[in-house]
Design a protein around this motif. Structure first.
Motif, short mmCIF file in Angstrom:
data_model
loop_
_atom_site.label_atom_id
_atom_site.label_comp_id
_atom_site.label_asym_id
_atom_site.label_seq_id
_atom_site.Cartn_x
_atom_site.Cartn_y
_atom_site.Cartn_z
N PHE A 121 68.51 23.99 -25.25
CA PHE A 121 67.87 25.27 -25.59
C PHE A 121 66.63 25.06 -26.13
O PHE A 121 65.58 26.05 -26.16
CB PHE A 121 68.63 26.48 -26.48
CG PHE A 121 69.77 26.86 -25.61
CD1 PHE A 121 69.69 27.82 -24.69
CD2 PHE A 121 71.07 26.54 -25.89
CE1 PHE A 121 70.58 28.19 -23.79
CE2 PHE A 121 72.10 27.07 -25.39
CZ PHE A 121 71.96 28.02 -24.30
N ILE A 122 66.14 24.01 -26.72
CA ILE A 122 64.94 23.70 -27.25
C ILE A 122 63.97 23.36 -26.05
O ILE A 122 64.07 22.50 -25.34
CB ILE A 122 64.97 22.37 -28.27
CG1 ILE A 122 65.98 22.78 -29.33
CG2 ILE A 122 63.70 22.12 -28.66
CD1 ILE A 122 66.43 21.56 -30.11
N PRO A 123 62.84 24.08 -26.00
CA PRO A 123 61.90 23.97 -24.86
C PRO A 123 61.01 22.82 -24.99
O PRO A 123 60.09 22.55 -23.85
CB PRO A 123 60.97 25.02 -25.10
CG PRO A 123 61.19 25.63 -26.42
CD PRO A 123 62.16 25.12 -27.09
N ILE A 124 61.44 21.44 -25.51
CA ILE A 124 60.90 20.37 -25.53
C ILE A 124 61.54 19.35 -24.48
O ILE A 124 62.77 18.94 -24.86
CB ILE A 124 60.66 19.76 -27.01
CG1 ILE A 124 59.94 20.66 -27.82
CG2 ILE A 124 60.04 18.14 -26.79
CD1 ILE A 124 59.89 20.18 -29.22
N PRO A 125 60.93 19.14 -23.46
CA PRO A 125 61.71 18.32 -22.55
C PRO A 125 62.09 16.95 -22.92
O PRO A 125 63.33 16.56 -22.40
CB PRO A 125 60.63 18.00 -21.30
CG PRO A 125 59.62 18.98 -21.32
CD PRO A 125 59.54 19.48 -23.03
N GLU A 126 61.47 16.11 -23.85
CA GLU A 126 62.06 14.90 -24.21
C GLU A 126 63.21 15.09 -24.81
O GLU A 126 64.14 14.24 -24.88
CB GLU A 126 60.90 14.10 -25.13
CG GLU A 126 59.53 13.81 -24.58
CD GLU A 126 58.46 14.99 -24.34
OE1 GLU A 126 58.56 16.02 -24.73
OE2 GLU A 126 57.70 14.71 -23.42
N VAL A 129 65.90 15.46 -22.49
CA VAL A 129 66.33 14.47 -21.87
C VAL A 129 67.51 13.45 -22.53
O VAL A 129 68.29 12.98 -22.34
CB VAL A 129 65.24 13.84 -21.32
CG1 VAL A 129 65.36 12.28 -20.77
CG2 VAL A 129 64.46 14.36 -20.17
N TYR A 130 66.75 13.19 -24.02
CA TYR A 130 67.38 12.41 -24.82
C TYR A 130 68.66 12.96 -25.31
O TYR A 130 69.77 12.11 -25.36
CB TYR A 130 66.67 12.04 -26.21
CG TYR A 130 65.64 11.37 -25.92
CD1 TYR A 130 65.77 10.00 -25.34
CD2 TYR A 130 64.23 11.60 -26.51
CE1 TYR A 130 64.53 9.18 -25.24
CE2 TYR A 130 63.02 10.85 -26.33
CZ TYR A 130 63.27 9.60 -25.66
OH TYR A 130 62.02 8.74 -25.45
N GLY A 131 68.77 14.06 -25.17
CA GLY A 131 70.07 14.54 -25.52
C GLY A 131 71.17 14.53 -24.16
O GLY A 131 72.13 14.24 -24.61
#
Length: 196
Positions: A121-126, A129-131
């Motif tokens: 839900f966090i709008p940071i793509p990195e 992806v890491y998640g």
């Protein structure tokens, strides 16, 4: 010609009806009169519908609730009488104790998945992806741990019982992937307290 001697015939014994009834009762050994048809029907009569339906329903619900409570307590305690067929037997109990005594990586699968879902839900793509990468790495490690557990369980069962039942590795893996407090039957051993 020799004369035949005639044997005297015994005279018939005449008994009264009371004596006959007494003799028959002694022969049968029951010592009581046979109940009449009306008496037997009266013994078998039970009302099909109770007179107080509300009270009967209340009693039935109370009995069912008590039976459910006993079954849940028995299942939580690992009582074979209350367990489903796939959970019964000494080998299944051994597997449960073996899994519960061990620290299993897979039991943290649900919390890790929940955290990864929150990270998406966090709008940071990195971060997303890491998640997802973290989730896949954790998933692979948990599967390898379950495979290793399966080999150890089969070896321990073969040592104790001579031969392991079919499906014990799958049973051990499924239990290892559950959170410890949510397992049924409840764990009966502490961590590190392996069965012998």
């Amino acid at each position: 010609m020799a004369k035949q001697q005639s044997t005297p015939t015994p005279e018939p014994v005449i008994e009264t009806s009371e004596q006959t009834a007494e003799r028959l009762a002694r022969a049968e050994g029951k010592g009581r009169p046979t109940p009449s048809r009306a008496e037997r029907e009266a013994q078998n009569k039970r009302p099909l519908v109770p007179s107080d339906r509300k009270e009967a329903t209340k009693q039935a619900k109370t009995q069912q609730a008590e039976a459910r409570r006993r079954a849940q307590a028995g299942m939580a305690a690992g009582d074979d009488k209350y367990l489903p067929a796939r959970e019964r037997g000494p080998q299944r109990k051994f597997v449960r104790d073996f899994v519960d005594a061990r620290f299993n990586i897979g039991e943290f699968m649900i919390p890790v998945m929940f955290i990864v879902i929150l990270l998406t839900f966090i709008p940071i793509p990195e971060i997303q992806v890491y998640g997802m990468l973290t989730l896949w790495v954790f998933f692979i490690i948990a599967i390898l741990d379950c495979v290793f557990l399966g080999f150890r369980v089969r070896k321990a069962l073969a040592k104790k019982f001579g031969e392991a039942e079919r499906g014990v590795r799958w049973y051990a893996a499924m239990r290892a992937l559950q959170l410890r407090p949510l397992r049924l039957p409840k764990p009966q051993v502490k961590r590190g307290q392996f069965p012998h």
